[in-house]
Design an enzyme around this catalytic site. Structure first.
Site, PDB file in Angstrom:
ATOM      1  N   ASP A  69     -37.960 -23.229  93.553  1.00 46.02           N
ATOM      2  CA  ASP A  69     -36.735 -23.429  94.320  1.00 46.02           C
ATOM      3  C   ASP A  69     -37.160 -23.856  95.718  1.00 46.02           C
ATOM      4  O   ASP A  69     -37.542 -23.027  96.545  1.00 46.02           O
ATOM      5  CB  ASP A  69     -35.912 -22.134  94.357  1.00 46.02           C
ATOM      6  CG  ASP A  69     -34.640 -22.299  95.183  1.00 46.02           C
ATOM      7  OD1 ASP A  69     -34.521 -23.314  95.895  1.00 46.02           O
ATOM      8  OD2 ASP A  69     -33.781 -21.406  95.106  1.00 46.02           O
ATOM      9  N   TYR A  72     -33.923 -15.693  97.106  1.00 39.88           N
ATOM     10  CA  TYR A  72     -32.521 -16.058  96.903  1.00 39.88           C
ATOM     11  C   TYR A  72     -32.457 -17.447  96.288  1.00 39.88           C
ATOM     12  O   TYR A  72     -33.152 -18.365  96.736  1.00 39.88           O
ATOM     13  CB  TYR A  72     -31.788 -16.060  98.249  1.00 39.88           C
ATOM     14  CG  TYR A  72     -30.337 -16.486  98.195  1.00 39.88           C
ATOM     15  CD1 TYR A  72     -29.380 -15.699  97.551  1.00 39.88           C
ATOM     16  CD2 TYR A  72     -29.910 -17.675  98.799  1.00 39.88           C
ATOM     17  CE1 TYR A  72     -28.043 -16.083  97.521  1.00 39.88           C
ATOM     18  CE2 TYR A  72     -28.575 -18.062  98.772  1.00 39.88           C
ATOM     19  CZ  TYR A  72     -27.646 -17.260  98.141  1.00 39.88           C
ATOM     20  OH  TYR A  72     -26.326 -17.641  98.107  1.00 39.88           O
ATOM     21  N   LYS A 103     -30.424 -28.569 101.225  1.00 42.79           N
ATOM     22  CA  LYS A 103     -30.597 -28.513 102.677  1.00 42.79           C
ATOM     23  C   LYS A 103     -31.033 -29.861 103.285  1.00 42.79           C
ATOM     24  O   LYS A 103     -30.206 -30.735 103.461  1.00 42.79           O
ATOM     25  CB  LYS A 103     -31.517 -27.349 103.038  1.00 42.79           C
ATOM     26  CG  LYS A 103     -30.862 -26.028 102.579  1.00 42.79           C
ATOM     27  CD  LYS A 103     -31.381 -24.762 103.174  1.00 42.79           C
ATOM     28  CE  LYS A 103     -30.404 -23.631 102.850  1.00 42.79           C
ATOM     29  NZ  LYS A 103     -30.905 -22.575 102.010  1.00 42.79           N
TER      30      LYS A 103
HETATM   31  C1  LIG Z   1     -30.050 -22.018 100.796  1.00 45.14           C
HETATM   32  C2  LIG Z   1     -30.759 -21.743  99.540  1.00 45.14           C
HETATM   33  C3  LIG Z   1     -30.114 -21.825  98.289  1.00 45.14           C
HETATM   34  C4  LIG Z   1     -28.637 -22.031  98.165  1.00 45.14           C
HETATM   35  O1  LIG Z   1     -28.218 -23.276  98.653  1.00 45.14           O
HETATM   36  P1  LIG Z   1     -26.656 -23.468  98.980  1.00 45.14           P
HETATM   37  O2  LIG Z   1     -26.576 -24.905  99.371  1.00 45.14           O
HETATM   38  O3  LIG Z   1     -26.357 -22.504 100.091  1.00 45.14           O
HETATM   39  O4  LIG Z   1     -25.907 -23.147  97.749  1.00 45.14           O
HETATM   40  C5  LIG Z   1     -30.866 -21.671  97.145  1.00 45.14           C
HETATM   41  N1  LIG Z   1     -32.179 -21.436  97.214  1.00 45.14           N
HETATM   42  C6  LIG Z   1     -32.840 -21.330  98.388  1.00 45.14           C
HETATM   43  C7  LIG Z   1     -34.308 -21.092  98.387  1.00 45.14           C
HETATM   44  C8  LIG Z   1     -32.146 -21.465  99.583  1.00 45.14           C
HETATM   45  O5  LIG Z   1     -32.792 -21.328 100.742  1.00 45.14           O
END
Ligand SMILES: *Cc1c(COP(=O)(O)O)cnc(C)c1O
Length: 421
Positions: free
Chosen positions: A239, A144, A267
């Site tokens: 990511d 994701y 995060k």
């Molecule tokens: C949480 C997450 C996102 C999205 O971040 P948001 O702040 O919720 O938009 C993108 N990539 C990864 C790997 C994530 O865990």
């Protein structure tokens, strides 16, 4: 467990907020029942509106590596309140945060601050396309990268097919710019490169997958991606929104020793406030406006409150490397019981109890889980004061606020579930 206030709040919320929640993962859809409305958090504990107290292994889905309300972060926010909340002009502390990120993640020679992980991944993708002059992106099934149109794609039945979107509202032509292949499958990546020669802008990957549950990269997988991207002139994007400052201070790239061209963070770097970042080499990042032709902007980007919270978080983590050894030990202890019918995956302080006997190494193997049984386990744990992510396909997080006693209590609650099964 008394849920009367949460139940009535959900009824009220549903009238003005879709499903009563501001993010669908909060809705308990896959485990049944309604979400608990949270009143407050302290350390590793959350208290809901009915006064139930839980040991929290969600940690706001990753940011709270020091638990709820760590003193260093709260003090930093209080100290900055006096100067104002937003200026829409540069401030000194944005430089300090960018420098701190670069020092921790040296592949990010230049950094742009944004407001969410979605924005970070979306922007990194645009930069990769603008820099390479190519349109296509290879991603991995079960990974994701935020709710970016073209990244909400799963693979078709065959390997290396152009994607179809998981979400309504995404034009087919956007989804068709994404090639989704199985995680940990280098041969599929190679095939995708071969069948779209010279068209692949980037490979985007969660270096440790967390959004299908915790799935570590197989030995050689990340190295193989590095080699393939270099060979084909595509950018490798990690990511690390979840793994950054989580699986090591320098993220998955430090832990596994593989250097991407670009990185997305989020995060933990906001210390619980909304901030994220993307970056890469100066050569790549100098293509971003106002230096170059790739546009990306944000009214609240570099917000003083969020930057201060993030800086406090990163400073604390840098000064206290024992955080990582401690949470890793605690997570290893949490994952050390032999639970029948469960495969436990763990990387550092990320973990998932998969309800299957078989190894989980990609999305298809994760999907073999007995989700109904996981749902029962989830509610059992909740009834015993343990708050896990309300889905089989999520990573759990141990933070520095979890004591050895909290871990023991959690293990005991889990053992009770399997004893009565
Ligand atoms: C949480 C997450 C996102 C999205 O971040 P948001 O702040 O919720 O938009 C993108 N990539 C990864 C790997 C994530 O865990």
């Amino acid at each position: 467990m008394n849920k009367s206030r949460s139940t009535s709040l959900l009824e009220r919320a549903r009238k003005v907020i879709p499903g009563g929640v501001n993010s669908p993962v909060r809705a308990f859809r896959s485990v049944g029942g309604g979400p608990l409305f949270i009143k407050r958090g302290d350390g590793c504990r959350m208290t809901d509106e009915d006064g139930n107290v839980f040991i929290d292994f969600v940690g706001s889905w990753g940011p709270l590596i020091l638990g709820h309300k760590p003193k260093c972060v709260i003090d930093a926010i209080e100290a900055v309140l006096d100067i104002g909340t937003s200026f829409g002009a540069p401030t000194e502390r944005e430089i300090v945060l960018a420098e701190a990120i670069r020092d921790a993640v040296p592949s990010m020679e230049m950094v742009r601050l944004v407001n969410s992980g979605t924005e970070a991944a979306m922007s990194a993708l645009r930069v990769a396309r603008g820099f390479t002059g190519r349109d296509l992106c290879i991603k991995f099934e079960g990974c994701y990268h935020g709710h970016v149109d073209s990244l909400l794609v799963k693979a078709g039945s065959g390997l290396a097919t152009l994607g179809l979107s998981d979400s309504a509202g995404v034009p087919a032509s956007f989804a068709a710019t994404t090639i989704s292949v199985p995680f940990n499958d280098l041969a599929a990546v190679e095939m995708a490169f071969d069948s779209h020669d010279g068209q692949i802008a980037c490979v985007m990957v969660e270096a440790v997958a967390g959004n299908m549950g915790c799935v570590p990269p197989a030995p050689g997988f990340l190295e193989g991606l590095r080699t393939l991207c270099t060979r084909h002139g595509a950018l490798l994007i990690f990511d690390e929104v979840m793994t950054g400052f989580r699986v090591a201070y320098g993220g998955a790239q430090a832990r596994f020793g593989v250097t991407p061209d670009m990185t997305a963070l989020g995060k933990i770097i906001g210390g619980g406030l909304p901030i994220a970042a993307y970056g890469g080499s100066a050569e790549v990042m100098n293509h971003v406006a106002p230096m170059g032709p790739i546009y990306q902007a944000g009214t609240l980007s570099g917000n003083p409150l969020a930057v201060s919270a993030g800086l406090a978080m990163l400073s604390y983590l840098k000064a206290h490397p024992e955080v990582y050894t401690t949470i890793e030990e605690r997570t290893a202890a949490l994952c050390s019981d032999n639970l029948p019918g469960v495969t436990v995956n763990r990387v550092g302080s990320m973990f998932t109890f998969f309800f299957t006997d078989e190894p989980v190494f990609d999305y298809a193997s994760a999907k073999k889980c007995d989700t109904a049984k996981f749902g029962k386990f989830f509610h059992h744990m909740l009834d015993h004061g343990v708050y896990l992510a309300p889905s089989q396909f999520e990573a759990g997080f141990v933070g520095y606020a979890h004591s050895a006693a909290d871990i023991d209590a959690t293990r005991e609650a889990a053992r009770q579930f399997f004893a009565k099964e």
